[in-house]
Design a protein around this motif. Structure first.
Motif, PDB file in Angstrom:
ATOM      1  N   VAL A 207     -34.953 -74.011  29.051  1.00  0.00           N
ATOM      2  CA  VAL A 207     -34.279 -72.816  29.544  1.00  0.00           C
ATOM      3  C   VAL A 207     -34.953 -72.378  30.841  1.00  0.00           C
ATOM      4  O   VAL A 207     -36.118 -71.967  30.845  1.00  0.00           O
ATOM      5  N   ALA A 208     -34.224 -72.493  31.940  1.00  0.00           N
ATOM      6  CA  ALA A 208     -34.764 -72.167  33.256  1.00  0.00           C
ATOM      7  C   ALA A 208     -34.535 -70.702  33.575  1.00  0.00           C
ATOM      8  O   ALA A 208     -33.395 -70.261  33.711  1.00  0.00           O
ATOM      9  N   TYR A 209     -35.633 -69.940  33.676  1.00  0.00           N
ATOM     10  CA  TYR A 209     -35.488 -68.561  34.136  1.00  0.00           C
ATOM     11  C   TYR A 209     -35.760 -68.505  35.634  1.00  0.00           C
ATOM     12  O   TYR A 209     -36.320 -69.432  36.214  1.00  0.00           O
ATOM     13  N   SER A 210     -35.312 -67.439  36.261  1.00  0.00           N
ATOM     14  CA  SER A 210     -35.381 -67.292  37.722  1.00  0.00           C
ATOM     15  C   SER A 210     -34.844 -68.530  38.444  1.00  0.00           C
ATOM     16  O   SER A 210     -35.473 -69.029  39.385  1.00  0.00           O
ATOM     17  N   PRO A 211     -33.670 -69.052  38.032  1.00  0.00           N
ATOM     18  CA  PRO A 211     -33.136 -70.242  38.707  1.00  0.00           C
ATOM     19  C   PRO A 211     -32.681 -69.959  40.134  1.00  0.00           C
ATOM     20  O   PRO A 211     -32.402 -70.893  40.882  1.00  0.00           O
ATOM     21  N   LEU A 212     -32.641 -68.678  40.504  1.00  0.00           N
ATOM     22  CA  LEU A 212     -32.347 -68.299  41.891  1.00  0.00           C
ATOM     23  C   LEU A 212     -33.590 -67.774  42.591  1.00  0.00           C
ATOM     24  O   LEU A 212     -33.505 -67.116  43.632  1.00  0.00           O
ATOM     25  N   SER A 213     -34.745 -68.081  42.003  1.00  0.00           N
ATOM     26  CA  SER A 213     -36.039 -67.699  42.585  1.00  0.00           C
ATOM     27  C   SER A 213     -36.079 -66.213  42.938  1.00  0.00           C
ATOM     28  O   SER A 213     -36.424 -65.820  44.044  1.00  0.00           O
ATOM     29  N   ARG A 214     -35.682 -65.391  41.964  1.00  0.00           N
ATOM     30  CA  ARG A 214     -35.688 -63.931  42.092  1.00  0.00           C
ATOM     31  C   ARG A 214     -34.896 -63.446  43.297  1.00  0.00           C
ATOM     32  O   ARG A 214     -35.272 -62.489  43.961  1.00  0.00           O
ATOM     33  N   GLY A 215     -33.803 -64.134  43.557  1.00  0.00           N
ATOM     34  CA  GLY A 215     -32.900 -63.714  44.615  1.00  0.00           C
ATOM     35  C   GLY A 215     -33.044 -64.455  45.921  1.00  0.00           C
ATOM     36  O   GLY A 215     -32.156 -64.377  46.783  1.00  0.00           O
ATOM     37  N   LEU A 216     -34.143 -65.195  46.121  1.00  0.00           N
ATOM     38  CA  LEU A 216     -34.321 -65.905  47.388  1.00  0.00           C
ATOM     39  C   LEU A 216     -33.184 -66.879  47.652  1.00  0.00           C
ATOM     40  O   LEU A 216     -32.691 -66.997  48.778  1.00  0.00           O
TER      41      LEU A 216
END
Length: 335
Positions: A207-216
């Protein structure tokens, strides 16, 4: 891109088939500035309507208020329409400060589970994670206590968060581990070396969390966005000063490829993560309807092998400036 409500791509999480795009709920209660629970409840209901089933929280998000928010939402929908994941192990300063400690003792496991069940207003948790590993407690003791919760019917599946391959293997020998949750994105690729292949070998969902790198990886953030009161990103190395500018500059090619595919950079970044293995699930978080719809639609964005390779090489993760967390927090990763 057209809104896609059907679950085109399904994966297994424990014994349950789920859409591979879930919803990380942390930011609805803390860490990304102020929010409104009335709007949050509307977004949660809409997520369920769109097809989201996997909802991820923790007992430390908002000091328990995020679980309470999910509890209010769960009362409004059939329980079987929600795959509920929460975590324990990070103990917050009782006085409301920034200090954190970690407790994985069997006694704490049992007490934390009871508190989470009460806040969520449910009789069982679908997935219960060790949020961070306590170096003073053998993982065998912690998972042994969690296995007792499974036998008691209070928990369906067990998970680990941000642990090493060795810890995963040891835990899996005590009781089957259904999921491993770790940060993974185009900008954070460490799991590729060992964790992803080990999860595949053991039959563990990643399960990948922060797959958008916290919005970056939305490519729409600017420096002022992360400086609002209550936004934890202002204390994270990747968002600090020159690091932030260098990291934003890495994403120009992502925007070009997304434009060619007629999708958003976020959707392209999420589809890339899903392309890395059928055992991978993602839990991007959002409080906004626009992004809720975009993120779920990413599950239907099929990438060719050539496109995956192009995206992989276009974003040079070795050039990312700054660590995922401040130095003190990084010490608790990968134990």
């Amino acid at each position: 891109m057209t809104d896609v409500r059907s679950t085109v791509s399904l994966g297994k999480l424990g014994s349950t088939s789920l859409p591979r795009v879930g919803l990380g709920c942390m930011g609805m209660s803390e860490f990304y500035g102020p929010s409104d629970d009335t709007e949050n409840l509307r977004i949660l209901a809409l997520a369920n309507e769109l097809g989201y089933r996997h909802f991820d929280t923790s007992d430390m998000y908002g000091g328990g208020t995020n679980e309470e928010l999910l509890g209010r939402f769960i009362k409004t929908v059939p329980r079987e329409r929600v795959f509920l994941a929460t975590k324990f192990g990070i103990v917050r300063d009782a006085a409301g400060g920034l200090a954190r400690s970690v407790d994985n003792s069997p006694e704490y496991v049992r007490a934390a589970c009871e508190r989470s069940l009460k806040r969520l207003g449910v009789d069982h948790l679908d997935l219960y994670y060790v949020h961070r590993k306590d170096p003073s407690v053998p993982i065998e003791d912690t998972v042994g206590a969690m296995a007792e919760l499974v036998k008691a019917g209070k928990v369906r599946h067990l998970g680990l968060s941000e642990v090493s391959v060795d810890t995963l293997r040891r835990a899996h020998k005590v009781h089957p581990i259904a999921a491993l949750e770790t940060e993974y994105s185009l900008l954070s690729r460490d799991p590729e070396a060992e964790l992803l292949p080990t999860c595949k070998e053991l039959g563990v969902a990643f399960v990948a969390y922060s797959p958008l790198s916290r919005g970056l990886l939305t490519t729409s953030l600017n420096a002022s966005d992360v400086k609002q009161s209550g936004d934890v990103r202002q204390f994270m190395p990747r968002f600090a000063g020159e690091n932030f500018q260098r990291n934003v500059a890495l994403l120009e090619k992502l925007k070009e490829i997304a434009a060619e595919r007629q999708c958003t950079p976020s959707q392209l970044a999420l589809a890339w993560v899903l392309s890395r293995g059928e055992h991978i699930h993602i839990i991007p978080g959002t409080r906004r309807e626009k992004y809720l719809r975009e993120n779920f639609s990413a599950g239907a964005l099929a990438l060719s092998a050539a496109e995956v390779e192009r995206i992989t090489t276009a974003i040079d993760a070795t050039q990312v400036a700054g660590t995922r967390y401040p130095e003190a927090a990084m010490k608790g990763i990968g134990r």
